[in-house]
Structures are given as structure tokens and as C-alpha cells.
Design a protein around this motif. Sequence first.
Motif, PDB file in Angstrom:
ATOM      1  N   ALA A   1      79.171   4.461  -0.886  1.00 57.45           N
ATOM      2  CA  ALA A   1      77.978   5.456  -0.880  1.00 57.45           C
ATOM      3  C   ALA A   1      78.725   6.790  -0.752  1.00 57.45           C
ATOM      4  O   ALA A   1      77.889   7.566  -1.200  1.00 57.45           O
ATOM      5  N   ALA A   2      79.557   7.098  -0.129  1.00 55.39           N
ATOM      6  CA  ALA A   2      80.223   8.521   0.101  1.00 55.39           C
ATOM      7  C   ALA A   2      80.460   8.954  -1.222  1.00 55.39           C
ATOM      8  O   ALA A   2      79.902  10.231  -1.439  1.00 55.39           O
ATOM      9  N   PRO A   3      81.460   8.602  -1.926  1.00 56.73           N
ATOM     10  CA  PRO A   3      81.771   9.124  -3.347  1.00 56.73           C
ATOM     11  C   PRO A   3      80.554   9.260  -4.261  1.00 56.73           C
ATOM     12  O   PRO A   3      80.676  10.122  -5.010  1.00 56.73           O
ATOM     13  N   ALA A   4      79.764   8.217  -4.156  1.00 54.25           N
ATOM     14  CA  ALA A   4      78.366   8.116  -4.970  1.00 54.25           C
ATOM     15  C   ALA A   4      77.565   9.222  -4.816  1.00 54.25           C
ATOM     16  O   ALA A   4      76.881   9.783  -5.711  1.00 54.25           O
ATOM     17  N   ILE A   5      77.392   9.410  -3.481  1.00 52.84           N
ATOM     18  CA  ILE A   5      76.540  10.636  -3.148  1.00 52.84           C
ATOM     19  C   ILE A   5      77.032  11.931  -3.574  1.00 52.84           C
ATOM     20  O   ILE A   5      76.322  12.899  -3.945  1.00 52.84           O
ATOM     21  N   THR A   6      78.346  12.022  -3.123  1.00 49.65           N
ATOM     22  CA  THR A   6      79.222  13.365  -3.517  1.00 49.65           C
ATOM     23  C   THR A   6      78.895  13.736  -5.034  1.00 49.65           C
ATOM     24  O   THR A   6      78.750  14.786  -5.283  1.00 49.65           O
ATOM     25  N   ALA A   7      78.944  12.570  -5.708  1.00 50.18           N
ATOM     26  CA  ALA A   7      78.855  12.997  -7.352  1.00 50.18           C
ATOM     27  C   ALA A   7      77.759  13.530  -7.948  1.00 50.18           C
ATOM     28  O   ALA A   7      77.648  14.025  -8.849  1.00 50.18           O
ATOM     29  N   SER A   8      76.563  13.355  -6.910  1.00 48.83           N
ATOM     30  CA  SER A   8      75.254  13.780  -7.326  1.00 48.83           C
ATOM     31  C   SER A   8      75.182  15.352  -7.181  1.00 48.83           C
ATOM     32  O   SER A   8      74.229  15.853  -7.579  1.00 48.83           O
TER      33      SER A   8
ATOM     34  N   SER B   1      86.467  13.126  -6.084  1.00 48.38           N
ATOM     35  CA  SER B   1      87.779  12.558  -5.671  1.00 48.38           C
ATOM     36  C   SER B   1      88.271  12.340  -4.502  1.00 48.38           C
ATOM     37  O   SER B   1      88.839  11.366  -3.839  1.00 48.38           O
ATOM     38  N   VAL B   2      88.236  13.732  -3.825  1.00 52.45           N
ATOM     39  CA  VAL B   2      88.708  13.879  -2.470  1.00 52.45           C
ATOM     40  C   VAL B   2      87.858  12.788  -1.557  1.00 52.45           C
ATOM     41  O   VAL B   2      88.271  12.177  -0.445  1.00 52.45           O
ATOM     42  N   ILE B   3      86.652  12.884  -1.622  1.00 51.25           N
ATOM     43  CA  ILE B   3      85.795  11.932  -0.813  1.00 51.25           C
ATOM     44  C   ILE B   3      85.935  10.618  -1.058  1.00 51.25           C
ATOM     45  O   ILE B   3      85.969   9.734  -0.193  1.00 51.25           O
ATOM     46  N   GLY B   4      86.309  10.199  -2.268  1.00 56.81           N
ATOM     47  CA  GLY B   4      86.716   8.810  -2.694  1.00 56.81           C
ATOM     48  C   GLY B   4      88.020   8.425  -2.080  1.00 56.81           C
ATOM     49  O   GLY B   4      88.023   7.139  -1.332  1.00 56.81           O
ATOM     50  N   ALA B   5      88.904   9.390  -2.038  1.00 50.64           N
ATOM     51  CA  ALA B   5      90.007   8.935  -1.269  1.00 50.64           C
ATOM     52  C   ALA B   5      90.037   8.906   0.064  1.00 50.64           C
ATOM     53  O   ALA B   5      90.568   7.889   0.930  1.00 50.64           O
ATOM     54  N   PHE B   6      89.198   9.567   0.743  1.00 51.42           N
ATOM     55  CA  PHE B   6      88.977   9.325   2.296  1.00 51.42           C
ATOM     56  C   PHE B   6      88.127   8.125   2.379  1.00 51.42           C
ATOM     57  O   PHE B   6      88.648   7.427   3.632  1.00 51.42           O
ATOM     58  N   ALA B   7      87.330   7.696   1.747  1.00 50.38           N
ATOM     59  CA  ALA B   7      86.638   6.389   1.717  1.00 50.38           C
ATOM     60  C   ALA B   7      87.667   5.221   1.630  1.00 50.38           C
ATOM     61  O   ALA B   7      87.464   4.242   2.366  1.00 50.38           O
ATOM     62  N   VAL B   8      88.723   5.239   0.525  1.00 50.46           N
ATOM     63  CA  VAL B   8      89.468   4.271   0.424  1.00 50.46           C
ATOM     64  C   VAL B   8      90.419   4.205   1.744  1.00 50.46           C
ATOM     65  O   VAL B   8      91.041   3.216   2.256  1.00 50.46           O
ATOM     66  N   GLY B   9      90.776   5.312   2.267  1.00 48.56           N
ATOM     67  CA  GLY B   9      91.601   5.592   3.547  1.00 48.56           C
ATOM     68  C   GLY B   9      90.966   4.935   4.650  1.00 48.56           C
ATOM     69  O   GLY B   9      91.407   4.270   5.445  1.00 48.56           O
ATOM     70  N   ALA B  10      89.675   5.106   4.524  1.00 50.80           N
ATOM     71  CA  ALA B  10      88.922   4.682   5.668  1.00 50.80           C
ATOM     72  C   ALA B  10      88.825   3.054   5.834  1.00 50.80           C
ATOM     73  O   ALA B  10      88.918   2.260   6.612  1.00 50.80           O
ATOM     74  N   GLN B  11      88.772   2.623   4.302  1.00 51.28           N
ATOM     75  CA  GLN B  11      88.622   1.000   4.278  1.00 51.28           C
ATOM     76  C   GLN B  11      90.211   0.453   4.524  1.00 51.28           C
ATOM     77  O   GLN B  11      90.203  -0.614   5.183  1.00 51.28           O
ATOM     78  N   VAL B  12      91.301   1.233   4.606  1.00 46.39           N
ATOM     79  CA  VAL B  12      92.460   0.732   4.785  1.00 46.39           C
ATOM     80  C   VAL B  12      92.498   0.650   6.172  1.00 46.39           C
ATOM     81  O   VAL B  12      93.245  -0.308   6.860  1.00 46.39           O
ATOM     82  N   VAL B  13      92.211   1.623   6.874  1.00 44.10           N
ATOM     83  CA  VAL B  13      92.173   1.717   8.527  1.00 44.10           C
ATOM     84  C   VAL B  13      91.336   0.577   8.816  1.00 44.10           C
ATOM     85  O   VAL B  13      91.903  -0.179   9.942  1.00 44.10           O
ATOM     86  N   ILE B  14      90.135   0.300   8.419  1.00 44.29           N
ATOM     87  CA  ILE B  14      89.438  -0.831   8.873  1.00 44.29           C
ATOM     88  C   ILE B  14      90.061  -2.169   8.656  1.00 44.29           C
ATOM     89  O   ILE B  14      90.196  -3.036   9.538  1.00 44.29           O
ATOM     90  N   ALA B  15      90.762  -2.274   7.370  1.00 44.53           N
ATOM     91  CA  ALA B  15      91.632  -3.550   7.232  1.00 44.53           C
ATOM     92  C   ALA B  15      92.612  -3.660   8.185  1.00 44.53           C
ATOM     93  O   ALA B  15      93.087  -4.865   8.759  1.00 44.53           O
ATOM     94  N   HIS B  16      93.534  -2.582   8.515  1.00 46.85           N
ATOM     95  CA  HIS B  16      94.531  -2.614   9.541  1.00 46.85           C
ATOM     96  C   HIS B  16      94.185  -3.136  10.640  1.00 46.85           C
ATOM     97  O   HIS B  16      94.786  -3.996  11.421  1.00 46.85           O
ATOM     98  N   LEU B  17      93.064  -2.511  11.154  1.00 48.99           N
ATOM     99  CA  LEU B  17      92.474  -3.096  12.482  1.00 48.99           C
ATOM    100  C   LEU B  17      91.581  -4.430  12.478  1.00 48.99           C
ATOM    101  O   LEU B  17      91.499  -4.943  13.727  1.00 48.99           O
ATOM    102  N   HIS B  18      91.338  -5.020  11.409  1.00 44.12           N
ATOM    103  CA  HIS B  18      90.814  -6.060  11.364  1.00 44.12           C
ATOM    104  C   HIS B  18      91.501  -7.174  10.704  1.00 44.12           C
ATOM    105  O   HIS B  18      91.207  -7.943   9.784  1.00 44.12           O
ATOM    106  N   GLY B  19      92.958  -7.162  11.057  1.00 43.42           N
ATOM    107  CA  GLY B  19      93.637  -8.428  10.582  1.00 43.42           C
ATOM    108  C   GLY B  19      94.877  -8.123   9.296  1.00 43.42           C
ATOM    109  O   GLY B  19      95.728  -8.979   9.070  1.00 43.42           O
ATOM    110  N   GLY B  20      94.591  -6.898   9.177  1.00 44.08           N
ATOM    111  CA  GLY B  20      95.718  -6.310   8.282  1.00 44.08           C
ATOM    112  C   GLY B  20      95.440  -6.293   6.833  1.00 44.08           C
ATOM    113  O   GLY B  20      94.364  -7.096   6.348  1.00 44.08           O
ATOM    114  N   LEU B  21      96.242  -5.806   5.865  1.00 45.54           N
ATOM    115  CA  LEU B  21      95.905  -5.578   4.545  1.00 45.54           C
ATOM    116  C   LEU B  21      96.434  -6.857   3.838  1.00 45.54           C
ATOM    117  O   LEU B  21      96.152  -7.082   2.616  1.00 45.54           O
ATOM    118  N   THR B  22      97.063  -7.842   4.500  1.00 44.94           N
ATOM    119  CA  THR B  22      97.333  -8.994   3.701  1.00 44.94           C
ATOM    120  C   THR B  22      96.251  -9.874   3.431  1.00 44.94           C
ATOM    121  O   THR B  22      96.363 -10.846   2.735  1.00 44.94           O
TER     122      THR B  22
END
Length: 373
Positions: free
Chosen positions: A50-57, A65-86
Motif C-alpha cells: 500500500a505504501a508505494p501504491a499510495i505514493t504513486a498517486s 521508488s524510495v518508498i518502495g525500497a523502504f517497504a521492501v527493507g521493512a519486509q526483509v526486517v519482518i522476515a528476519h525477525l520471524h524465522g529468517g529469509l530462508t
Amino acid sequence: MRDRHAPAHPAGSRRWSRWLLAIPLGIIVAITLIDIQTPESIHLGPFLIAAPAITASFAGPLATSVIGAFAVGAQVVIAHLHGGLTSANHQAQVGTLLLISVLVTAFRFAADRHQRKLTQVRSVAVAAQEVLLRPLPDRMGALRIASAYLAAEEEAQIGGDLYAAVVTKDAARLVIGDVRGKGLSAVGDAAMLIGAFRGSAYRNLPLTAVAAHLGNAMRWNWDHGGRSGPDPQESFVTALALDVYHDRPLAAMVNCGHPPPLLLRGGKIRTLEVAEPALPLGLAMTSASDYETEIFDFEDGDLLLLHTDGLIEARNAAGDFYPLVDRVAAWTGGDPQSLTRYLQDDMLRHTGGHVDDDAAIVVIARCPDALGT
């Protein structure tokens, strides 16, 4: 009217965009914090898109693209804290979010590029229309002039109505007219008549000869110009040609089927009907003897209102025509610019903000103090 040179994204909108960036950033932070605190079986990360989609409006491709990168980074952080990226599930979420963010950014880039091209095309179109229908001069000798044009076509500056003014040896000469039909063919016909009118100025023709010249030019063009659109045999132009003399409080008029002008003097309104109205221009080849010139007083302080039928035939929601004489009688101003603005705004209020036909307004005042200013 919006400035045709204004940028597609003015500075004010960019400032608003910076403040609005707090919304997608807040969404990223909120989803990240909530997801971290919830059990691993509950996945809120997909909502980050929703973050990059709203930004594009509201923002450009860089901010998207910056907001999209932040969103992807946040997803990586969530994955790392919830069992890892594997985890295959987390890899799919990160990959999907990255792909959608890239697509949203690409679409925003394409939309901005299209908007820039559209803005350029519009600016060229506006410039071309302003060449065809030049604004009337504010002053011509002892005259002050104001004009307004309301085009019925969306995104248009001009249509089939027209006006123009030139200076002759002993008078300011004006023409106002209305070409039958609409669309590009009417615009072309209006441009043709304006060109013929301006081209006749150096010859200092009598007003009757000017009317004949304009009508014959239009007839010849329709018969030999390969014109598309309405049947050339049914084409015509209602027009009014006017000479306002420099050294005498008089004006001369030839009316070719056009709505009569209004003369405002001392709080009274007079409709300037002619005794011998001529047929509209272009119905047949004519000569100067087919027209009659009418002379009337035009004194210091008088106002002369010229208009096309788009003004008096403008209807409101109930189907009532615009009551021009009554509305002019209610006007309390004193100069051409004031009356022009008043009629333009008042007519749009009457019609609910739109017009079904082109409307042109020209107001002329004789003001001796205009000389030499």
C-alpha cells in the motif's frame, strides 16, 4: 485561465507531496511494528505494498521508488525477525513486494512522461489558438476595449466565434462574427475570416466593401478550398462590422444577420437595430452595393456591447435564455473590463458553469483620456 507556461507539477504541489510522504512512511512503520508483535502465523507484510501504491498517486517515480525500497527493507526486517529469509513464504513476500514496487514505479514514470508530452502539446495548441484569435488591444486611439471568449469545446480556447480589430485612416475598425457549425471546421472558417479582415485593412475600403470582401472570401474558400464538414452550400457567417471614428462622436455599422449590439449611455440601454439588415456572409458572391451602412452616435462615456448569440442563447437548467438586457441593467460598474468580467461570470452562473455554444463578448468605450496613454 491557467498560465500555459506553468509547469506540470508546480512548486506548491511538490511541497504538499513532501508532507504527504508521511502517510506511506507511517504505513510502513505501523505495519512493521504490528507484524513484529504478532505471532508468526499472522502475516501483515503483504500490506506494505500500500505504501508505494499510495505514493504513486501524488508523487513522482523517484519518491515512489524510495518508498518502495523502504517497504521492501521493512519486509526483509519482518522476515528476519520471524524465522529468517530462508523461508519460502518470506522469500515469496519479499520478491513479490519488490516486483510490484518496480512495476508501480515504472507506471508512475510512464504516466509522468505522458503528462509532460500532453502539457507540451496543450501549450502548442494554446499558442496556435492565440495566433488565430489574438486578444484585442486594450486601447485603440480614444477607445478602451475589453473582450472575453468562452469556448464550448473541452480544452479549447476558440471555436466558431470570432472578433478582430484593425486601425484604418480615420477609424478603429472591428468585426465580430459567428461561423455556422462547430469543431475544427468552424475554427478554420473563423481563422479564414479573421485573415481576410486583417488583410483588407491596408486598402482602407469602405465598410460596405469590407463586408462584401469578407463574404466573397468565405464563399470562394468554401467552393474551392476542399472543405470538409458541413455542406459548403449551407455554410454562412453572421457578422457585424463596425467603424468607430477617431475625430467624430460617431460609429458606422454593417450588420449581416448578427445579434444587434447594445449601447449604454447615462444608465439607459439601447438596442442598435439597423433599418436594412443584410444576409449573413458567404451565402452568395456579393458587392458593396448589397450592404447598407448605419450611422449612430457614440459619445464620450458611452459603452458599446458587441456579442455573439452564444451569450443570449445560453440556457439555465430550466431552459431559460440568459436575460442579457436585464443583467446589463443590473450592472453597477463603469468600464469595459468590469462589464466584460461581469457578463462572463454572470452567464456562467446562469448556465451552471458550462456553455453549450461558443460565446464572444467585446465592450468598447470612448475615453478621450486614452489618447496618448
